[in-house]
Write a protein that holds these residues in place. Structure first.
Motif, mmCIF file in Angstrom:
data_model
loop_
_atom_site.group_PDB
_atom_site.id
_atom_site.type_symbol
_atom_site.label_atom_id
_atom_site.label_comp_id
_atom_site.label_asym_id
_atom_site.label_seq_id
_atom_site.Cartn_x
_atom_site.Cartn_y
_atom_site.Cartn_z
ATOM 1 N N UNK A 31 0.817 -1.210 0.000
ATOM 2 C CA UNK A 31 0.000 0.000 0.000
ATOM 3 C C UNK A 31 0.853 1.263 0.000
ATOM 4 N N UNK A 32 2.000 1.213 0.709
ATOM 5 C CA UNK A 32 2.861 2.389 0.832
ATOM 6 C C UNK A 32 4.310 1.961 0.625
ATOM 7 N N UNK A 33 4.867 2.175 -0.565
ATOM 8 C CA UNK A 33 6.267 1.807 -0.820
ATOM 9 C C UNK A 33 7.189 2.357 0.256
ATOM 10 N N UNK A 34 8.179 1.547 0.625
ATOM 11 C CA UNK A 34 9.045 1.854 1.760
ATOM 12 C C UNK A 34 10.411 2.349 1.284
ATOM 13 N N UNK A 35 10.772 3.597 1.615
ATOM 14 C CA UNK A 35 12.098 4.092 1.229
ATOM 15 C C UNK A 35 13.185 3.347 1.996
ATOM 16 N N UNK A 36 14.318 3.161 1.363
ATOM 17 C CA UNK A 36 15.450 2.521 2.021
ATOM 18 C C UNK A 36 16.157 3.496 2.953
ATOM 19 N N UNK A 37 16.652 3.023 4.099
ATOM 20 C CA UNK A 37 17.503 3.890 4.907
ATOM 21 C C UNK A 37 18.807 4.171 4.178
ATOM 22 N N UNK A 38 19.430 5.273 4.503
ATOM 23 C CA UNK A 38 20.607 5.739 3.770
ATOM 24 C C UNK A 38 21.867 5.056 4.302
ATOM 25 N N UNK A 49 23.074 -18.103 11.955
ATOM 26 C CA UNK A 49 21.918 -17.245 12.198
ATOM 27 C C UNK A 49 20.630 -17.961 11.801
ATOM 28 N N UNK A 50 19.588 -17.640 12.547
ATOM 29 C CA UNK A 50 18.237 -17.968 12.108
ATOM 30 C C UNK A 50 17.676 -16.713 11.455
ATOM 31 N N UNK A 51 17.095 -16.847 10.271
ATOM 32 C CA UNK A 51 16.595 -15.643 9.597
ATOM 33 C C UNK A 51 15.445 -16.005 8.670
ATOM 34 N N UNK A 52 14.590 -15.004 8.411
ATOM 35 C CA UNK A 52 13.508 -15.221 7.456
ATOM 36 C C UNK A 52 14.051 -15.070 6.036
ATOM 37 N N UNK A 53 13.354 -15.680 5.103
ATOM 38 C CA UNK A 53 13.788 -15.641 3.702
ATOM 39 C C UNK A 53 12.655 -15.107 2.849
ATOM 40 N N UNK A 54 12.947 -14.099 2.057
ATOM 41 C CA UNK A 54 11.923 -13.514 1.193
ATOM 42 C C UNK A 54 12.596 -12.863 -0.002
ATOM 43 N N UNK A 55 11.798 -12.623 -1.028
ATOM 44 C CA UNK A 55 12.252 -11.906 -2.218
ATOM 45 C C UNK A 55 11.667 -10.494 -2.136
ATOM 46 N N UNK A 56 12.533 -9.516 -2.047
ATOM 47 C CA UNK A 56 12.121 -8.120 -1.887
ATOM 48 C C UNK A 56 12.257 -7.402 -3.220
ATOM 49 N N UNK A 57 11.199 -6.743 -3.650
ATOM 50 C CA UNK A 57 11.216 -6.045 -4.939
ATOM 51 C C UNK A 57 11.285 -4.538 -4.687
ATOM 52 N N UNK A 58 12.283 -3.907 -5.314
ATOM 53 C CA UNK A 58 12.472 -2.459 -5.214
ATOM 54 C C UNK A 58 12.242 -1.835 -6.583
ATOM 55 N N UNK A 59 11.523 -0.718 -6.613
ATOM 56 C CA UNK A 59 11.256 -0.066 -7.890
ATOM 57 C C UNK A 59 12.487 0.714 -8.354
ATOM 58 N N UNK A 114 13.125 3.660 -8.289
ATOM 59 C CA UNK A 114 13.485 4.760 -7.396
ATOM 60 C C UNK A 114 14.129 4.255 -6.110
ATOM 61 N N UNK A 115 14.299 2.940 -6.011
ATOM 62 C CA UNK A 115 14.944 2.372 -4.831
ATOM 63 C C UNK A 115 14.025 2.203 -3.645
ATOM 64 N N UNK A 116 12.714 2.097 -3.876
ATOM 65 C CA UNK A 116 11.754 1.899 -2.778
ATOM 66 C C UNK A 116 11.268 0.448 -2.777
ATOM 67 N N UNK A 117 11.155 -0.142 -1.600
ATOM 68 C CA UNK A 117 10.618 -1.494 -1.523
ATOM 69 C C UNK A 117 9.116 -1.439 -1.759
ATOM 70 N N UNK A 118 8.655 -2.198 -2.771
ATOM 71 C CA UNK A 118 7.257 -2.118 -3.167
ATOM 72 C C UNK A 118 6.493 -3.426 -2.988
ATOM 73 N N UNK A 119 7.189 -4.551 -2.884
ATOM 74 C CA UNK A 119 6.525 -5.835 -2.683
ATOM 75 C C UNK A 119 7.459 -6.793 -1.956
#
Length: 219
Positions: free
Chosen positions: A41-48, A168-178, A180-185
């Protein structure tokens, strides 16, 4: 009797309302599902944060992604992992092959190590060679600064828990960035094809110029 019935009804309605609020009108039932819905719903900007890696000079991650002008599918891993990271690498290898085969230039792949203290650029380069990665289509990076690394993981909702024995124990996912460098899915590992098709769709949208709108009074 009537009082008891009314009280029970009030509790039922209250519970229903709380559940609806917590689950975005019952669209999700888990924190992970809620995170994915919020990102959609709201694309997430990456921290710098600053990343580096094989063929990647130290650069701010948002700028690195935006400078490419491509849609990016990213994952988080560490090179000493012998379980889920290998599955992620296999999925990225398959996506790389599809992108090469079909000549897609609007999508790139990026694997980011969350074990930045160990996974130096030379180690990442050897790992990339082992995985058959072909730069610049599939690149590897790390966040060397520990505080920035935690900032990035928290910002993107990536869960990493040290087991006290170097793994490490960690979650696994495929992150899509547009572009503009924002995480969108966010997609599950099993949704590899869906993630790739969505990234291609975004890349086509970014490459298509907007349709000109006729001005009022134009002939």
């Amino acid at each position: 009797m009537l009082r008891t019935t009314l009280l029970s009804l009030a509790l039922l309605l209250g519970g229903y309302g709380a559940a609806a609020w917590l689950t975005h009108d019952f669209q999700v039932w888990t924190d992970e599902g809620a995170r994915r819905l919020e990102v959609a719903l709201r694309p997430l900007p990456l921290p710098d944060v600053v990343v580096d890696g094989p063929g990647i000079a130290p650069a701010a991650l948002p700028g690195l992604l935006a400078a490419s002008g491509q849609v990016t599918i990213a994952d988080f891993f560490y090179t000493r992992c012998k379980t889920v990271c290998l599955s992620l690498g296999g999925s990225f290898g398959e996506m790389q092959a599809q992108l090469q085969q079909q000549g897609d230039t609007g999508v790139q792949l990026l694997s980011i190590s969350f074990d930045g203290a160990y996974d130096s650029p030379p180690i990442l380069a050897r790992y990339a060679q082992t995985m058959g990665a072909k730069a610049p289509l599939w690149r590897f990076a790390r966040v060397a600064d520990a505080r920035q690394q935690q900032q990035l993981l928290r910002g993107l909702g990536v869960v990493v828990i040290p087991d006290g024995m170097g793994d490490y124990e960690h979650n696994a996912a495929l992150l899509v960035f547009d572009a503009r460098g924002r995480m969108v899915r966010i997609f599950d590992l099993a949704e590899q094809e869906l993630a790739l098709n969505y990234a291609r769709h975004l890349a086509r949208q970014a490459a298509t110029p907007p349709t000109a709108t006729a001005q009022p009074g134009a002939a």
